[in-house]
Design a protein around this motif. Structure first.
Motif, short mmCIF file in Angstrom:
data_model
loop_
_atom_site.label_atom_id
_atom_site.label_comp_id
_atom_site.label_asym_id
_atom_site.label_seq_id
_atom_site.Cartn_x
_atom_site.Cartn_y
_atom_site.Cartn_z
N LYS A 187 -5.32 2.33 -5.86
CA LYS A 187 -4.18 2.67 -6.92
C LYS A 187 -4.74 3.21 -8.26
O LYS A 187 -4.27 4.08 -8.80
CB LYS A 187 -3.40 1.32 -6.95
N LYS A 188 -6.03 2.72 -8.61
CA LYS A 188 -6.57 3.04 -9.74
C LYS A 188 -6.99 4.32 -9.90
O LYS A 188 -6.79 5.13 -10.87
CB LYS A 188 -7.64 1.90 -10.27
N ILE A 228 -3.71 6.49 -3.47
CA ILE A 228 -2.44 5.72 -3.02
C ILE A 228 -1.48 6.83 -3.39
O ILE A 228 -0.55 7.06 -2.32
CB ILE A 228 -2.26 4.40 -3.60
N ASP A 229 -1.18 7.18 -4.53
CA ASP A 229 -0.27 8.08 -4.81
C ASP A 229 -0.26 9.42 -4.33
O ASP A 229 0.85 10.06 -3.70
CB ASP A 229 -0.47 8.42 -6.42
N TYR A 262 0.75 -1.19 0.15
CA TYR A 262 0.20 -0.03 -0.10
C TYR A 262 0.74 1.07 -0.07
O TYR A 262 0.39 2.25 -0.39
CB TYR A 262 -0.82 0.10 1.30
N SER A 263 2.12 1.17 0.14
CA SER A 263 3.08 2.43 0.37
C SER A 263 4.53 1.94 0.26
O SER A 263 4.89 0.85 0.24
CB SER A 263 2.84 3.08 1.80
N GLN A 266 4.78 2.28 -8.72
CA GLN A 266 4.44 0.76 -8.94
C GLN A 266 4.85 0.14 -7.67
O GLN A 266 5.81 -0.09 -7.21
CB GLN A 266 5.29 0.39 -10.18
#
Length: 264
Positions: free
Chosen positions: A242-243, A247-248, A120-121, A261
């Motif tokens: 993520k999609k 998360i970013d 997740y990170s 990634q």
């Protein structure tokens, strides 16, 4: 006749035991969370920028954001449970916590006792420096001074890639390394994300930022062994995050760079 009655009785007892066993097995961690409308998540409070106590005395950081995010997506309340590196896995094993979100790396030893979700990170060693200093590739380190802790992972990785013109100033521990950078003895600092997080938090006047990646070791969420339903549910939330770019955004907010990634 007596034998027939015994057979009937034995069959009834066996069916009852199987029913009890089946109903017990059905009570998964996910079932309990959904019934209680509450998820208990173990988090760090002594490891900036992933988890620490803010000026309001409440936990904050990337791991806390992720814990709250998962609870929101599951439609339940969250109970945050502060843990240390030493006891976080025990919280899963004793069912005190449903999940552990605490900079947990995945390795074969841990996989014997708990299960893991997708990453997740990021957790990484990197080079940091002032925003005004242009460093976009390893070649840009030529002619610059870099503080690094002798023998640490970042020292090993930096030694492999540093150009001949870079001056690596090695110190005996993280405190000395950070102090050298903060006091202006070096232009750049090579260290882990957590050490850099503390440094930047305490010294905002330096305007330091993430520059270059040295080594990435992503974090995973710990789940109780065999709790496949919960693991699958959390994996679906991570995949969607993520999609969507969430998360970013979390990584950018706390680590100064997108997650990029991450392994499944």
């Amino acid at each position: 006749m007596k034998l027939s009655k015994r057979l009937v009785l034995s069959t009834a007892v066996a069916v009852s035991l199987l029913t009890l066993a089946g109903s017990g097995h059905a009570e998964t961690a996910l079932d309990n969370i959904q019934k209680a409308k509450l998820i208990k998540i173990a988090i760090p409070t002594d490891f900036p920028p992933y988890g620490f106590v803010g000026i309001d005395l409440k936990p904050q950081g990337l791991d806390i954001d992720m814990a709250n995010y998962i609870a929101t997506k599951m439609g339940v309340k969250v109970e945050l449970m502060p843990v240390t590196s030493a006891n976080r896995i025990a919280y899963l094993q004793t069912k005190k916590a449903d999940l552990v979100i605490s900079t947990l790396g995945k390795n074969p030893e841990r996989e014997k006792v708990i299960d893991f979700t997708s990453a997740y990170s990021p957790f990484f060693q990197a080079i940091y420096g002032a925003k005004t200093l242009s460093v976009k590739s390893m070649n840009d380190l030529a002619g610059k001074t870099v503080a690094v802790t002798r023998g640490a992972i970042e020292d090993q990785e930096l030694t492999k890639v540093a150009p001949a013109g870079a001056e690596l100033k090695r110190f005996e521990d993280n405190n000395a390394t950070v102090s050298a950078y903060v006091s202006g003895q070096t232009q750049l600092l090579a260290t882990g994300a957590s050490v850099a997080g503390v440094m930047m938090q305490k010294n905002p006047q330096l305007n330091a930022e993430y520059k270059l990646l040295l080594k990435d070791s992503p974090n995973f969420i710990g789940v109780g062994k065999g709790e496949d339903a919960l693991r699958t549910k959390v994996n679906a939330i991570i995949a969607e995050a993520k999609k969507s770019g969430d998360i970013d955004k979390m990584a950018q907010k706390w680590l100064g760079r997108p997650a990029g990634q991450l392994p499944e």
